[in-house]
Motif scaffolding. Structure first.
Motif, mmCIF file in Angstrom:
data_model
loop_
_atom_site.group_PDB
_atom_site.id
_atom_site.type_symbol
_atom_site.label_atom_id
_atom_site.label_comp_id
_atom_site.label_asym_id
_atom_site.label_seq_id
_atom_site.Cartn_x
_atom_site.Cartn_y
_atom_site.Cartn_z
ATOM 1 N N GLY A 114 0.806 -1.212 0.000
ATOM 2 C CA GLY A 114 0.000 0.000 0.000
ATOM 3 C C GLY A 114 0.838 1.260 0.000
ATOM 4 O O GLY A 114 0.520 2.227 -0.709
ATOM 5 N N GLY A 115 1.907 1.277 0.773
ATOM 6 C CA GLY A 115 2.751 2.456 0.844
ATOM 7 C C GLY A 115 3.420 2.761 -0.481
ATOM 8 O O GLY A 115 3.446 3.912 -0.935
ATOM 9 N N THR A 173 -9.188 -7.508 -8.604
ATOM 10 C CA THR A 173 -9.179 -6.147 -8.075
ATOM 11 C C THR A 173 -7.749 -5.596 -8.027
ATOM 12 O O THR A 173 -7.458 -4.521 -8.561
ATOM 13 C CB THR A 173 -9.792 -6.124 -6.671
ATOM 14 O OG1 THR A 173 -9.213 -7.190 -5.883
ATOM 15 C CG2 THR A 173 -11.297 -6.298 -6.725
ATOM 16 N N GLY A 174 -6.859 -6.343 -7.389
ATOM 17 C CA GLY A 174 -5.481 -5.893 -7.297
ATOM 18 C C GLY A 174 -4.795 -5.829 -8.647
ATOM 19 O O GLY A 174 -4.007 -4.914 -8.925
ATOM 20 N N LEU A 175 -5.086 -6.799 -9.524
ATOM 21 C CA LEU A 175 -4.482 -6.801 -10.851
ATOM 22 C C LEU A 175 -4.915 -5.583 -11.658
ATOM 23 O O LEU A 175 -4.125 -5.024 -12.430
ATOM 24 C CB LEU A 175 -4.860 -8.087 -11.588
ATOM 25 C CG LEU A 175 -4.170 -9.365 -11.082
ATOM 26 C CD1 LEU A 175 -4.856 -10.596 -11.659
ATOM 27 C CD2 LEU A 175 -2.685 -9.353 -11.429
ATOM 28 N N THR A 176 -6.156 -5.157 -11.501
ATOM 29 C CA THR A 176 -6.629 -3.974 -12.220
ATOM 30 C C THR A 176 -5.880 -2.730 -11.763
ATOM 31 O O THR A 176 -5.520 -1.872 -12.580
ATOM 32 C CB THR A 176 -8.141 -3.801 -12.029
ATOM 33 O OG1 THR A 176 -8.814 -4.966 -12.534
ATOM 34 C CG2 THR A 176 -8.662 -2.579 -12.756
ATOM 35 N N ILE A 177 -5.629 -2.611 -10.464
ATOM 36 C CA ILE A 177 -4.862 -1.469 -9.967
ATOM 37 C C ILE A 177 -3.429 -1.540 -10.479
ATOM 38 O O ILE A 177 -2.845 -0.519 -10.890
ATOM 39 C CB ILE A 177 -4.887 -1.412 -8.430
ATOM 40 C CG1 ILE A 177 -6.320 -1.361 -7.914
ATOM 41 C CG2 ILE A 177 -4.092 -0.213 -7.927
ATOM 42 C CD1 ILE A 177 -7.135 -0.211 -8.426
ATOM 43 N N LEU A 178 -2.840 -2.732 -10.479
ATOM 44 C CA LEU A 178 -1.500 -2.870 -11.045
ATOM 45 C C LEU A 178 -1.497 -2.490 -12.524
ATOM 46 O O LEU A 178 -0.519 -1.922 -13.033
ATOM 47 C CB LEU A 178 -0.991 -4.295 -10.858
ATOM 48 C CG LEU A 178 -0.627 -4.698 -9.423
ATOM 49 C CD1 LEU A 178 -0.266 -6.177 -9.368
ATOM 50 C CD2 LEU A 178 0.516 -3.851 -8.874
ATOM 51 N N ALA A 221 -3.299 -7.555 0.449
ATOM 52 C CA ALA A 221 -2.560 -6.826 -0.582
ATOM 53 C C ALA A 221 -3.505 -6.209 -1.606
ATOM 54 O O ALA A 221 -3.324 -5.063 -2.041
ATOM 55 C CB ALA A 221 -1.570 -7.754 -1.266
ATOM 56 N N ASN A 222 -4.531 -6.963 -2.008
ATOM 57 C CA ASN A 222 -5.476 -6.441 -2.988
ATOM 58 C C ASN A 222 -6.256 -5.255 -2.432
ATOM 59 O O ASN A 222 -6.478 -4.264 -3.138
ATOM 60 C CB ASN A 222 -6.442 -7.551 -3.413
ATOM 61 C CG ASN A 222 -5.745 -8.667 -4.169
ATOM 62 O OD1 ASN A 222 -5.382 -8.514 -5.316
ATOM 63 N ND2 ASN A 222 -5.534 -9.794 -3.508
ATOM 64 N N VAL A 279 -14.243 -14.556 -4.016
ATOM 65 C CA VAL A 279 -12.805 -14.744 -3.868
ATOM 66 C C VAL A 279 -12.015 -13.789 -4.756
ATOM 67 O O VAL A 279 -10.878 -13.427 -4.439
ATOM 68 C CB VAL A 279 -12.382 -16.200 -4.135
ATOM 69 C CG1 VAL A 279 -13.079 -17.148 -3.188
ATOM 70 C CG2 VAL A 279 -12.647 -16.603 -5.582
ATOM 71 N N SER A 280 -12.602 -13.356 -5.878
ATOM 72 C CA SER A 280 -11.892 -12.437 -6.761
ATOM 73 C C SER A 280 -11.993 -10.987 -6.309
ATOM 74 O O SER A 280 -11.400 -10.103 -6.920
ATOM 75 C CB SER A 280 -12.412 -12.563 -8.201
ATOM 76 O OG SER A 280 -13.773 -12.188 -8.286
ATOM 77 N N GLY A 281 -12.737 -10.752 -5.218
ATOM 78 C CA GLY A 281 -12.803 -9.411 -4.643
ATOM 79 C C GLY A 281 -13.846 -8.504 -5.237
ATOM 80 O O GLY A 281 -13.860 -7.308 -4.939
ATOM 81 N N GLY A 282 -14.745 -9.054 -6.077
ATOM 82 C CA GLY A 282 -15.679 -8.197 -6.786
ATOM 83 C C GLY A 282 -16.950 -7.848 -6.041
ATOM 84 O O GLY A 282 -17.692 -6.964 -6.485
#
Length: 397
Positions: free
Chosen positions: A15-16, A51-56, A302-303, A380-383
């Motif tokens: 996050g940082g 979710t995390g992959l989209t931010i990446l 992490a996500n 599980v995919s965070g959606g």
């Protein structure tokens, strides 16, 4: 937003670093403080969800993460007592292109750290932040030195952050983690996170976790559930005692356990539940586990931190009430996943006899019936809670 801010971030974790990249690229002056003398990650492998992959992807780092990680299409868990599959989640039940990515924390950290340096983030190591003046915008370190003032302070120091309230609940179970080379002869599915359970008292898992660097060997992450109050006994007992217990639960993992020759190869993670409300205080913004800590269900920590980082950057960019806008974008998703973690953690890690029985004989059969299949994949995919839509984003696949 026309005004450029000076921003201090405590903690060089996912996050940082992600928030530092986004804010520095927007032209703000960003300094990240971390207590370690050498920058690096803590922990073993994790799962990046959509979710995390989209931010990446928004950071320009998704391709790098996918190249280093292992694609995961299924989560599969079996009761060792009954032989029944009690967890069977297939991402394709929601969307054919949907996957998770198993990745080593070191690989993800390196991607973020290099991007932070390229964005102009100043990283100050060997500095432990112990307090903050949220009105003046000042951090203080262990020497009593004032660091700042900053227009914005961001707490990314995790569940043990001295700037947040103590966890309301320390969970009885944690886990031992190890990153190991993928064995040449293996019965494990290289596209699945697999688990074995004995009631909810014992759990072992194997997750593909990609490569630490391009060209490095392919790895997996092995984890073993353990009570927190049993860890010291584990450390003092012969390692062979634990290996016999772990092999009895899941005989096929013996080839992995043979690679573990010292207790120190297994990192112990203790889990806590805590949500710090409000998420903001004066100039101080809490992000990731400093705001909302849970047991690490499928790497959601992490996500969630990546989602928080993007939400904060959006709030700063909007130039309105940063704290209110940040909280509005993330509060519903945080509440939903905190609630689900509270509900599901005891089903897989607890001393309960009733919950695993219900899991095996009631929940497992029901989970195989529509609409449970796509709902589980969404969970599980965070959606659940549409967190990407609240940030003005769409999944890339």
């Amino acid at each position: 937003m026309s005004a450029k801010l000076s921003i201090g971030i405590a903690g060089a974790g996912v996050g940082g670093l992600a928030s530092g990249i986004l804010l520095a690229r927007a032209g703000h002056r960003v300094t990240v403080f971390d207590q370690f003398e050498a920058a690096g990650p803590v922990g073993s492998g994790l799962m990046l969800q959509e979710t995390g992959l989209t931010i990446l992807g928004a950071l320009g780092l998704r391709a790098g993460a996918e190249a280093l990680g292992s694609p995961i299409t299924r989560l599969w868990g079996v009761s060792s007592e009954t032989g029944r599959a009690v967890l069977d989640v297939r991402y394709g039940a929601l969307r054919k292109s949907l996957i998770g990515i198993g990745i080593q924390r070191a690989a993800l950290f390196d991607l973020l750290f290099e991007a932070a340096k390229a964005a102009g983030v100043q990283v100050v190591l060997g500095t432990r932040i112990v307090s903050a003046d949220s009105e003046a915008g000042v951090f203080r370190d262990t020497e009593g030195s004032a660091l700042g003032p900053y227009d914005l302070l961001i707490d990314c120091m995790g569940v043990r952050s001295p700037l947040a309230s103590k966890p309301s609940k320390e969970l009885p179970y944690g886990a031992l983690w190890a990153t190991l080379p993928w064995p040449e002869s293996s019965v494990f599915d290289d596209a699945a996170l697999e688990q074995r359970y004995e009631a909810a008292r014992k759990m072992a898992g194997v997750m593909p976790s990609g490569r630490a660097a391009p060209g490095a060997p392919v790895s997996l992450t092995y984890f073993w559930s353990i009570r927190g109050d049993a860890y010291e006994a584990f450390r003092t007992a012969p390692l062979a005692d634990w290996k016999r217990e772990a092999s009895a639960l899941w005989p096929e993992t013996a080839v992995l356990l043979d690679q573990i020759t010292e207790h120190d190869q297994l990192t112990f993670a203790r889990y806590r539940h805590r949500t710090h409300w409000p998420a903001t205080e004066g100039r101080l913004i809490r992000l990731g586990d400093s705001w909302h800590a849970t047991s690490p269900q499928l790497g959601q920590g992490a996500n969630m931190a990546l989602l928080d980082a993007f939400a904060l950057a959006r709030a700063v960019e909007a130039g309105g009430e940063i704290a209110a806008d940040y909280t509005r974008m993330r509060a519903l998703h945080v509440r939903l996943f905190q609630g689900m973690s509270h509900m599901f953690t005891p089903v897989y890690q607890s001393d309960s006899a009733v919950l695993p029985w219900l899991r095996d004989w009631l929940a497992a059969p029901v989970s195989k019936i529509w609409p449970a299949l796509p709902l589980l994949a969404a969970l599980v995919s965070g959606g659940i809670g549409a967190p990407l839509a609240k940030l003005g984003l769409r999944a890339e696949r």
